[in-house]
Scaffold this motif. Structure first.
Motif, PDB file in Angstrom:
ATOM      1  N   PHE A  63       0.809  -1.215   0.000  1.00 13.49           N
ATOM      2  CA  PHE A  63       0.000   0.000   0.000  1.00 13.49           C
ATOM      3  C   PHE A  63       0.845   1.270   0.000  1.00 13.49           C
ATOM      4  CE2 PHE A  63      -3.172  -2.633   2.660  1.00 13.49           C
ATOM      5  CZ  PHE A  63      -3.622  -3.272   1.531  1.00 13.49           C
ATOM      6  N   GLY A  64       2.154   1.136   0.125  1.00 12.79           N
ATOM      7  CA  GLY A  64       2.958   2.352   0.224  1.00 12.79           C
ATOM      8  C   GLY A  64       4.127   2.418  -0.730  1.00 12.79           C
ATOM      9  N   THR A  70       6.097   6.497   2.789  1.00 12.02           N
ATOM     10  CA  THR A  70       5.726   5.123   3.153  1.00 12.02           C
ATOM     11  C   THR A  70       6.492   4.065   2.365  1.00 12.02           C
ATOM     12  OG1 THR A  70       3.913   5.218   1.526  1.00 12.02           O
ATOM     13  CG2 THR A  70       3.383   5.786   3.793  1.00 12.02           C
ATOM     14  N   ARG A  71       7.422   4.455   1.539  1.00  6.39           N
ATOM     15  CA  ARG A  71       8.124   3.506   0.680  1.00  6.39           C
ATOM     16  C   ARG A  71       8.954   2.541   1.530  1.00  6.39           C
ATOM     17  NH1 ARG A  71      11.379   6.881  -2.555  1.00  6.39           N
ATOM     18  NH2 ARG A  71       9.528   7.289  -3.832  1.00  6.39           N
ATOM     19  N   ARG A  80       6.375  -2.373  -9.410  1.00  7.02           N
ATOM     20  CA  ARG A  80       4.997  -2.147  -8.980  1.00  7.02           C
ATOM     21  C   ARG A  80       4.012  -2.747  -9.979  1.00  7.02           C
ATOM     22  NH1 ARG A  80       7.541   2.814  -7.803  1.00  7.02           N
ATOM     23  NH2 ARG A  80       6.484   3.967  -9.470  1.00  7.02           N
ATOM     24  N   VAL A  98      -6.083  -3.505  -4.129  1.00  3.75           N
ATOM     25  CA  VAL A  98      -4.774  -2.892  -3.888  1.00  3.75           C
ATOM     26  C   VAL A  98      -4.589  -1.670  -4.782  1.00  3.75           C
ATOM     27  CG1 VAL A  98      -2.278  -3.242  -4.017  1.00  3.75           C
ATOM     28  CG2 VAL A  98      -3.750  -5.038  -3.071  1.00  3.75           C
ATOM     29  N   GLN A 101      -6.499   1.231  -3.173  1.00  5.21           N
ATOM     30  CA  GLN A 101      -5.865   1.703  -1.937  1.00  5.21           C
ATOM     31  C   GLN A 101      -4.534   2.389  -2.215  1.00  5.21           C
ATOM     32  OE1 GLN A 101      -7.008   1.636   1.145  1.00  5.21           O
ATOM     33  NE2 GLN A 101      -5.326   1.510   2.589  1.00  5.21           N
ATOM     34  N   ASN A 102      -3.663   1.709  -2.951  1.00  4.08           N
ATOM     35  CA  ASN A 102      -2.300   2.190  -3.165  1.00  4.08           C
ATOM     36  C   ASN A 102      -2.213   3.225  -4.272  1.00  4.08           C
ATOM     37  OD1 ASN A 102       0.694   2.022  -2.969  1.00  4.08           O
ATOM     38  ND2 ASN A 102       0.506   1.102  -4.981  1.00  4.08           N
ATOM     39  N   MET A 106      -4.177   6.669  -2.255  1.00  6.54           N
ATOM     40  CA  MET A 106      -2.894   7.237  -1.852  1.00  6.54           C
ATOM     41  C   MET A 106      -2.320   8.103  -2.965  1.00  6.54           C
ATOM     42  SD  MET A 106      -1.244   4.050   0.311  1.00  6.54           S
ATOM     43  CE  MET A 106       0.106   5.048   0.932  1.00  6.54           C
ATOM     44  N   ALA A 126      -1.027   3.266   4.331  1.00  4.27           N
ATOM     45  CA  ALA A 126      -0.011   2.267   4.001  1.00  4.27           C
ATOM     46  C   ALA A 126      -0.015   1.105   4.979  1.00  4.27           C
ATOM     47  CB  ALA A 126       1.374   2.923   3.965  1.00  4.27           C
TER      48      ALA A 126
END
Length: 392
Positions: A63-64, A70-71, A80, A98, A101-102, A106, A126
């Motif tokens: 998620f990050g 958040t990596r 990715r 996903v 969310q990601n 984000m 994340a």
């Protein structure tokens, strides 16, 4: 665990990944095969989401991945993309969750938020503490979102009042926050808002009777005088241009997921061909079945080559809208062919959920349309190559 490219990666594109990326992909692949694949058909049949998998997906850092705040480690857009492919290879709905969310949620905060908003919201998303949804599409506005938004945001002192409705919003039945896109009553420009879903006037109702991406919890959202503080307005969003920037980031990953869905169907058909006996021998030795399988691996290999390059272009800072649009339009078209050939090769068993292909076949229809239909993406590419806009 030892890294090994999947046989469906016929030209070995996975070998382009860095060692750390390969290690994470290997661990994720094992988890998906042992913990997720065994349960997805049951959840798909019931139209429910396996929320118990969310903490583990968060532990993988899925998620990050793109964001500085958040990596979990340095990673590439190609990596990715492989994550999206690997998720969809097991189940397209999990990949979509996903991706929302990601990528979309984000991504909206990453692109449109100021430093304080990024610091406040991205780590919580994340970690999986918060689940997000992305509210752009409306009952009467899909492909024309740039101009056709009917949800209105009206300034009221230090707050904004939102009124309108949204449709087909993934994750929205259980999201903690939803990014709502609305037109300002003052200047007519699109703005983005982080809306906690327990805000008075906000309601989400599950869309029932879907026959595609059944695990995804899509909802209709109603906004009736929803009051949102100015602090929750995405401060770097000034027009639909920023919304389009978010979609550009995610569109290529949808193309990757389409390849994963193709691979899932192809691999199920290949396995079946090695087990099914007709006319005294495995159907894998039948010429017509081999023809279907070879055409499928050809589609998959060509599509992987395209999505690898478009993600490399993102890493290089040269990817444009038309590059992502071509990848989405092409891979989803080839996906449609591939899942149909997989179903054909399995005869009547191809429509039975127990053999997986029926799920990939059905899910392909939604993937073909969302994140920009083939027609809309074609017009984006057409404008780029001719210099003429053919939009209505």
């Amino acid at each position: 665990m030892t890294f090994s490219p999947i046989p469906s990666d016929f030209y070995g594109y996975e070998n382009l990944l860095a060692d750390r990326e390969k290690a994470v992909l290997t661990e994720l692949r094992h988890y998906l095969e042992t913990e997720v694949r065994p349960i997805v058909n049951d959840y798909w049949a019931r139209g429910e989401f396996p929320r118990e998998i969310i903490p583990r997906l968060a532990e993988f850092g899925l998620f990050g991945l793109p964001w500085e705040e958040t990596r979990p480690f340095e990673n590439s857009a190609v990596f990715r993309g492989w994550i999206a492919l690997e998720l969809a290879r097991v189940d397209a709905s999990v990949a979509t969750f996903v991706g929302v969310q990601n990528g979309l949620v984000m991504g909206a905060i990453g692109v449109g938020g100021n430093p304080a908003q990024r610091a406040e919201w991205l780590p919580r998303l994340a970690s999986g503490e918060l689940i997000g949804a992305f509210g752009l599409t409306e009952p009467l506005s899909g492909s024309d979102s740039a101009q056709g938004l009917r949800t209105v945001a009206t300034r009221d002192g230090d707050d904004w009042i939102l009124n309108g409705s949204k449709r087909w919003i993934g994750n929205a039945t259980f999201s903690d926050i939803t990014i709502i896109w609305a037109k300002s009553a003052e200047d007519g420009q699109v703005k983005g808002f982080i809306v906690p879903t327990d805000t008075p006037g906000y309601s989400a109702t599950k869309i029932e009777n879907k026959q595609s991406l059944r695990i995804v919890q899509n909802a209709d959202i109603t906004l009736e005088n929803v009051r949102v503080p100015e602090a929750n307005r995405l401060q770097q969003v000034h027009s639909f241009r920023e919304t389009a920037a978010v979609l550009r980031l995610t569109r290529a990953e949808v193309a990757w997921a389409a390849v994963g869905n193709s691979i899932g169907a192809y691999e199920a058909a290949l396995k079946y061909a090695g087990e099914r006996i007709q006319f005294g021998k495995e159907i894998a030795s039948h010429q017509l079945v081999q023809d279907l399988l070879v055409k499928s691996i050809g589609n998959i290999t060509a599509s992987i080559g395209m999505v690898v390059r478009v993600s490399q272009m993102l890493d290089e800072g040269i990817q444009r809208d038309e590059h992502a649009s071509l990848a989405k339009a092409y891979t989803t078209s080839r996906m449609r062919e591939t899942v149909a050939w997989a179903r054909e090769s399995m005869g009547g068993n191809g429509i039975v959920l127990d053999y997986d292909v029926a799920r990939f076949f059905a899910d392909a229809e939604a993937m073909y349309s969302y994140e920009g239909t083939r027609e809309m993406n074609t017009l984006i590419v057409g404008r780029a190559i001719t210099g003429k806009a053919a939009f209505v």
